[in-house]
Motif scaffolding. Structure first.
Motif, PDB file in Angstrom:
ATOM      1  N   SER A  62     -16.677   5.980   2.837  1.00 21.11           N
ATOM      2  CA  SER A  62     -16.874   5.345   1.535  1.00 21.11           C
ATOM      3  C   SER A  62     -15.553   4.830   0.956  1.00 21.11           C
ATOM      4  O   SER A  62     -15.481   3.717   0.433  1.00 21.11           O
ATOM      5  CB  SER A  62     -17.516   6.338   0.563  1.00 21.11           C
ATOM      6  OG  SER A  62     -17.610   5.796  -0.728  1.00 21.11           O
ATOM      7  N   GLU A  66     -14.604   0.917   0.371  1.00 19.01           N
ATOM      8  CA  GLU A  66     -14.269   0.489  -0.987  1.00 19.01           C
ATOM      9  C   GLU A  66     -12.894  -0.177  -1.017  1.00 19.01           C
ATOM     10  O   GLU A  66     -12.691  -1.195  -1.692  1.00 19.01           O
ATOM     11  CB  GLU A  66     -14.295   1.687  -1.935  1.00 19.01           C
ATOM     12  CG  GLU A  66     -13.760   1.415  -3.335  1.00 19.01           C
ATOM     13  CD  GLU A  66     -14.560   0.344  -4.073  1.00 19.01           C
ATOM     14  OE1 GLU A  66     -13.988  -0.266  -4.981  1.00 19.01           O
ATOM     15  OE2 GLU A  66     -15.747   0.133  -3.731  1.00 19.01           O
ATOM     16  N   GLN A  92      -8.570   4.297  -3.915  1.00 23.15           N
ATOM     17  CA  GLN A  92      -9.632   4.592  -4.878  1.00 23.15           C
ATOM     18  C   GLN A  92      -9.331   5.859  -5.675  1.00 23.15           C
ATOM     19  O   GLN A  92      -9.515   5.901  -6.888  1.00 23.15           O
ATOM     20  CB  GLN A  92     -10.966   4.737  -4.147  1.00 23.15           C
ATOM     21  CG  GLN A  92     -12.157   4.943  -5.076  1.00 23.15           C
ATOM     22  CD  GLN A  92     -13.459   5.007  -4.318  1.00 23.15           C
ATOM     23  OE1 GLN A  92     -13.482   5.156  -3.105  1.00 23.15           O
ATOM     24  NE2 GLN A  92     -14.573   4.883  -5.025  1.00 23.15           N
TER      25      GLN A  92
END
Length: 357
Positions: A62, A66, A92
């Motif tokens: 993920s 991202e 992130q």
């Protein structure tokens, strides 16, 4: 690139190096030379985004996806590639090692010198090691001459970057001749041309791939010979050799900066010792003295909140020395002077505190 931009770039690198990805996550670094096609780079990042679907860890997958999506978004805001290339960083969730804070980090930087190689990196930390070679600021003030039997290049490194003053291809025969020339005659011609080349260059020598640099050092005038700080063996000559020598002597330039700051701090302590306080100033006094045009040189801790202000407002005739956080000089300037001190050009009245009535 001016002094303000150099200091801002250094601060940005320090910020990137002080953080790391949280567990089971990653950060993205993109180094793009000016020759990079933005369209091709975006397409490559999109391809990497598809491959990231194969990452087994759900959380890491993920974070990587991202980061890649955000990189495409960041690149989409760039219409024209900057002359020195572009640096893209995204995380992130990153942890600041010093404060323990977790934050979102998204940066695009324009480097002070051209990015040499394309780099795509996804890992636990941002890829910044090679970028220090692009950081030239006050580590400069160094002259370079790179020479061998094929080329001569002369350049200087300053806060404005590398300036190549002269580049010339030369013709010194190789050791083995052709066309039936006798070996002794060919060797004599070769030596004569080498001697003519050494006589032609009368300046500071820093490096080269062969023996000519050593011969040139021996022929330098005494004044220049005393200025030779290092003789570097390089794999290349010409402009590429200049770059190689600059990268190899980064520690030397840092040492020269520390030597200079040590000299200034010693002068400041000496002025205080012999009771000449009007020749030095500290803290908030430095700003006022500089605005009066009285300051000769400022020594500043590189983590001081005042760095950006002094970089932007320091007059050309005032020297600014920003010293790193890992030296004895830094401890001295922080503990004794609050992180900033200056040596004046001439005596300046010391502000007197008003007596209480």
């Amino acid at each position: 690139m001016d002094r303000v931009q150099v200091i801002q770039f250094r601060a940005a690198l320090k910020e990137l190096e002080n953080v790391e990805a949280l567990r089971n996550s990653s950060v993205l670094s993109l180094h793009l030379p000016s020759s990079s096609s933005l369209i091709l780079v975006k397409n490559r990042v999109k391809d990497e985004q598809s491959r990231a679907a194969n990452i087994k860890s759900v959380s890491n997958r993920s974070s990587v996806q991202e980061a890649l999506r955000s990189a495409v978004d960041m690149l989409s805001t760039v219409n024209v590639m900057p002359p020195h290339g572009l640096l893209v960083f995204y995380g992130q969730s990153v942890l600041n090692r010093a404060t323990g804070e977790v934050s979102h980090l998204r940066r695009t930087l324009t480097p002070p010198e051209p990015v040499q190689e394309f780099k795509y990196d996804v890992s636990k930390t941002f890829s910044t090691h090679s970028l220090h070679q692009l950081l030239v600021s006050q580590e400069g003030g160094v002259g370079y001459i790179i020479l061998d039997g094929s080329a001569v290049a002369l350049g200087t490194l300053s806060e404005n970057g590398l300036k190549v003053h002269h580049h010339e291809n030369v013709d010194i025969p190789k050791k083995h001749g052709r066309g039936g020339q006798s070996a002794p005659r060919f060797q004599r011609i070769r030596l004569e041309k080498r001697q003519l080349l050494v006589k032609k260059v009368q300046a500071l020598v820093e490096g080269g791939p062969g023996q000519l640099k050593d011969q040139l050092v021996e022929r330098l005038p005494q004044l220049l010979k005393g200025a030779v700080r290092c003789v570097e063996n390089t794999s290349y000559s010409g402009r590429q050799g200049l770059r190689e020598a600059i990268n190899a002597t980064r520690d030397l330039r840092q040492h020269m900066l520390l030597e200079k700051s040590n000299t200034v701090l010693s002068s400041i302590f000496e002025k205080l010792r012999i009771d000449e306080p009007d020749m030095v100033c500290f803290g908030d006094e430095v700003r006022a003295a500089m605005e009066d045009g009285a300051v000769q040189v400022v020594v500043l801790w590189d983590e001081s909140p005042e760095v950006a202000w002094f970089a932007e407002n320091c007059p050309e005739e005032t020297e600014l020395l920003v010293i790193p956080n890992r030296t004895n000089n830094t401890n001295m300037i922080v503990s004794t002077f609050g992180g900033i001190a200056a040596l004046n050009k001439y005596p300046r009245a010391v502000p007197q505190e008003e007596e209480a009535e």
